[in-house]
Write a protein that holds these residues in place. Structure first.
Motif, PDB file in Angstrom:
ATOM      1  N   UNK A   1     -41.995 -33.708  29.904  1.00 28.26           N
ATOM      2  CA  UNK A   1     -41.421 -34.367  31.056  1.00 28.26           C
ATOM      3  C   UNK A   1     -42.258 -34.191  32.311  1.00 28.26           C
ATOM      4  N   UNK A   2     -43.240 -33.320  32.265  1.00 31.12           N
ATOM      5  CA  UNK A   2     -44.036 -33.079  33.459  1.00 31.12           C
ATOM      6  C   UNK A   2     -45.097 -34.152  33.680  1.00 31.12           C
ATOM      7  N   UNK A   3     -45.483 -34.861  32.638  1.00 27.88           N
ATOM      8  CA  UNK A   3     -46.524 -35.884  32.771  1.00 27.88           C
ATOM      9  C   UNK A   3     -45.959 -37.154  33.387  1.00 27.88           C
ATOM     10  N   UNK A   4     -46.723 -37.737  34.286  1.00 29.43           N
ATOM     11  CA  UNK A   4     -46.296 -38.965  34.969  1.00 29.43           C
ATOM     12  C   UNK A   4     -46.078 -40.101  33.977  1.00 29.43           C
ATOM     13  N   UNK A   5     -46.920 -40.180  32.965  1.00 30.34           N
ATOM     14  CA  UNK A   5     -46.807 -41.255  31.973  1.00 30.34           C
ATOM     15  C   UNK A   5     -45.474 -41.154  31.223  1.00 30.34           C
ATOM     16  N   UNK A   6     -45.106 -39.941  30.850  1.00 27.10           N
ATOM     17  CA  UNK A   6     -43.842 -39.716  30.146  1.00 27.10           C
ATOM     18  C   UNK A   6     -42.663 -40.069  31.045  1.00 27.10           C
ATOM     19  N   UNK A   8     -42.647 -42.174  33.477  1.00 26.14           N
ATOM     20  CA  UNK A   8     -42.629 -43.628  33.640  1.00 26.14           C
ATOM     21  C   UNK A   8     -41.970 -44.296  32.435  1.00 26.14           C
ATOM     22  N   UNK A   9     -42.296 -43.816  31.226  1.00 27.18           N
ATOM     23  CA  UNK A   9     -41.710 -44.381  30.009  1.00 27.18           C
ATOM     24  C   UNK A   9     -40.207 -44.127  29.945  1.00 27.18           C
ATOM     25  N   UNK A  10     -39.790 -42.913  30.265  1.00 22.99           N
ATOM     26  CA  UNK A  10     -38.364 -42.572  30.235  1.00 22.99           C
ATOM     27  C   UNK A  10     -37.600 -43.421  31.240  1.00 22.99           C
ATOM     28  N   UNK A  49     -35.230 -43.116  38.220  1.00 20.84           N
ATOM     29  CA  UNK A  49     -36.574 -43.594  38.560  1.00 20.84           C
ATOM     30  C   UNK A  49     -37.570 -42.477  38.257  1.00 20.84           C
ATOM     31  N   UNK A  50     -38.843 -42.816  38.295  1.00 22.14           N
ATOM     32  CA  UNK A  50     -39.878 -41.799  38.082  1.00 22.14           C
ATOM     33  C   UNK A  50     -39.756 -40.687  39.119  1.00 22.14           C
ATOM     34  N   UNK A  51     -39.517 -41.072  40.354  1.00 19.52           N
ATOM     35  CA  UNK A  51     -39.419 -40.100  41.437  1.00 19.52           C
ATOM     36  C   UNK A  51     -38.238 -39.154  41.213  1.00 19.52           C
ATOM     37  N   UNK A  52     -37.100 -39.706  40.810  1.00 24.49           N
ATOM     38  CA  UNK A  52     -35.920 -38.862  40.567  1.00 24.49           C
ATOM     39  C   UNK A  52     -36.133 -37.940  39.373  1.00 24.49           C
ATOM     40  N   UNK A  53     -36.818 -38.434  38.345  1.00 23.82           N
ATOM     41  CA  UNK A  53     -37.122 -37.574  37.198  1.00 23.82           C
ATOM     42  C   UNK A  53     -38.027 -36.423  37.619  1.00 23.82           C
ATOM     43  N   UNK A  54     -39.051 -36.729  38.410  1.00 21.93           N
ATOM     44  CA  UNK A  54     -39.971 -35.691  38.880  1.00 21.93           C
ATOM     45  C   UNK A  54     -39.233 -34.646  39.698  1.00 21.93           C
ATOM     46  N   UNK A  55     -38.332 -35.095  40.569  1.00 18.11           N
ATOM     47  CA  UNK A  55     -37.548 -34.153  41.368  1.00 18.11           C
ATOM     48  C   UNK A  55     -36.651 -33.301  40.474  1.00 18.11           C
ATOM     49  N   UNK A  56     -36.040 -33.911  39.487  1.00 17.86           N
ATOM     50  CA  UNK A  56     -35.180 -33.173  38.567  1.00 17.86           C
ATOM     51  C   UNK A  56     -35.940 -32.108  37.806  1.00 17.86           C
ATOM     52  N   UNK A  57     -37.139 -32.443  37.347  1.00 18.23           N
ATOM     53  CA  UNK A  57     -37.971 -31.470  36.638  1.00 18.23           C
ATOM     54  C   UNK A  57     -38.349 -30.332  37.573  1.00 18.23           C
ATOM     55  N   UNK A  58     -38.745 -30.671  38.806  1.00 16.64           N
ATOM     56  CA  UNK A  58     -39.154 -29.666  39.784  1.00 16.64           C
ATOM     57  C   UNK A  58     -38.005 -28.701  40.092  1.00 16.64           C
ATOM     58  N   UNK A  59     -36.819 -29.237  40.341  1.00 14.75           N
ATOM     59  CA  UNK A  59     -35.669 -28.388  40.672  1.00 14.75           C
ATOM     60  C   UNK A  59     -35.200 -27.583  39.470  1.00 14.75           C
ATOM     61  N   UNK A  60     -35.313 -28.143  38.275  1.00 13.88           N
ATOM     62  CA  UNK A  60     -34.935 -27.398  37.066  1.00 13.88           C
ATOM     63  C   UNK A  60     -35.847 -26.198  36.865  1.00 13.88           C
ATOM     64  N   UNK A  61     -37.149 -26.397  37.089  1.00 10.70           N
ATOM     65  CA  UNK A  61     -38.093 -25.298  36.947  1.00 10.70           C
ATOM     66  C   UNK A  61     -37.806 -24.204  37.969  1.00 10.70           C
ATOM     67  N   UNK A  62     -37.488 -24.603  39.203  1.00 11.11           N
ATOM     68  CA  UNK A  62     -37.155 -23.619  40.232  1.00 11.11           C
ATOM     69  C   UNK A  62     -35.903 -22.832  39.853  1.00 11.11           C
ATOM     70  N   UNK A  63     -34.897 -23.534  39.382  1.00  6.69           N
ATOM     71  CA  UNK A  63     -33.644 -22.890  38.998  1.00  6.69           C
ATOM     72  C   UNK A  63     -33.882 -21.873  37.883  1.00  6.69           C
ATOM     73  N   UNK A  64     -34.683 -22.253  36.903  1.00  2.69           N
ATOM     74  CA  UNK A  64     -34.970 -21.347  35.784  1.00  2.69           C
ATOM     75  C   UNK A  64     -35.702 -20.104  36.282  1.00  2.69           C
ATOM     76  N   UNK A  65     -36.670 -20.281  37.189  1.00  3.93           N
ATOM     77  CA  UNK A  65     -37.390 -19.126  37.741  1.00  3.93           C
ATOM     78  C   UNK A  65     -36.436 -18.193  38.468  1.00  3.93           C
ATOM     79  N   UNK A  66     -35.563 -18.747  39.284  1.00  3.65           N
ATOM     80  CA  UNK A  66     -34.600 -17.931  40.028  1.00  3.65           C
ATOM     81  C   UNK A  66     -33.688 -17.182  39.062  1.00  3.65           C
TER      82      UNK A  66
END
Length: 76
Positions: A1-6, A8-10, A49-66
């Motif tokens: 899910x981190x790749x832009x191409x993926x 975009x496809x999703x 959207x691609x932007x919302x997916x990217x934000x979701x991945x970013x926030x999920x990674x932060x949550x997991x780290x915390x």
């Protein structure tokens, strides 16, 4: 899910979802689904959207780290 191409496809697949396809997939999975539920699911899927997916991945990674840090602190 981190790749832009993926992402975009999703996003493309989710934005192309419609009530008929969702109901068909639910039927194939053996899950009964009302039309209203399918319509709500399609509305949510179409908003992805691609932007919302990217934000979701970013926030999920932060949550997991915390949560990992909290877990380590609670072990002490």
């Amino acid at each position: 899910l981190e790749k832009k191409k993926t992402q975009k496809q999703i996003a493309s697949v989710l934005q192309g979802a419609n009530k008929g396809s969702v109901m068909g997939m639910a039927m194939m999975a053996g899950v009964p689904m009302e039309e209203g539920t399918a319509e709500r699911l399609v509305r949510v899927a179409n908003m992805v959207t691609e932007k919302r997916l990217a934000m979701g991945v970013k926030w999920s990674k932060r949550f997991i780290k915390v949560m990992k840090v909290v877990r380590r602190v609670l072990k002490l």
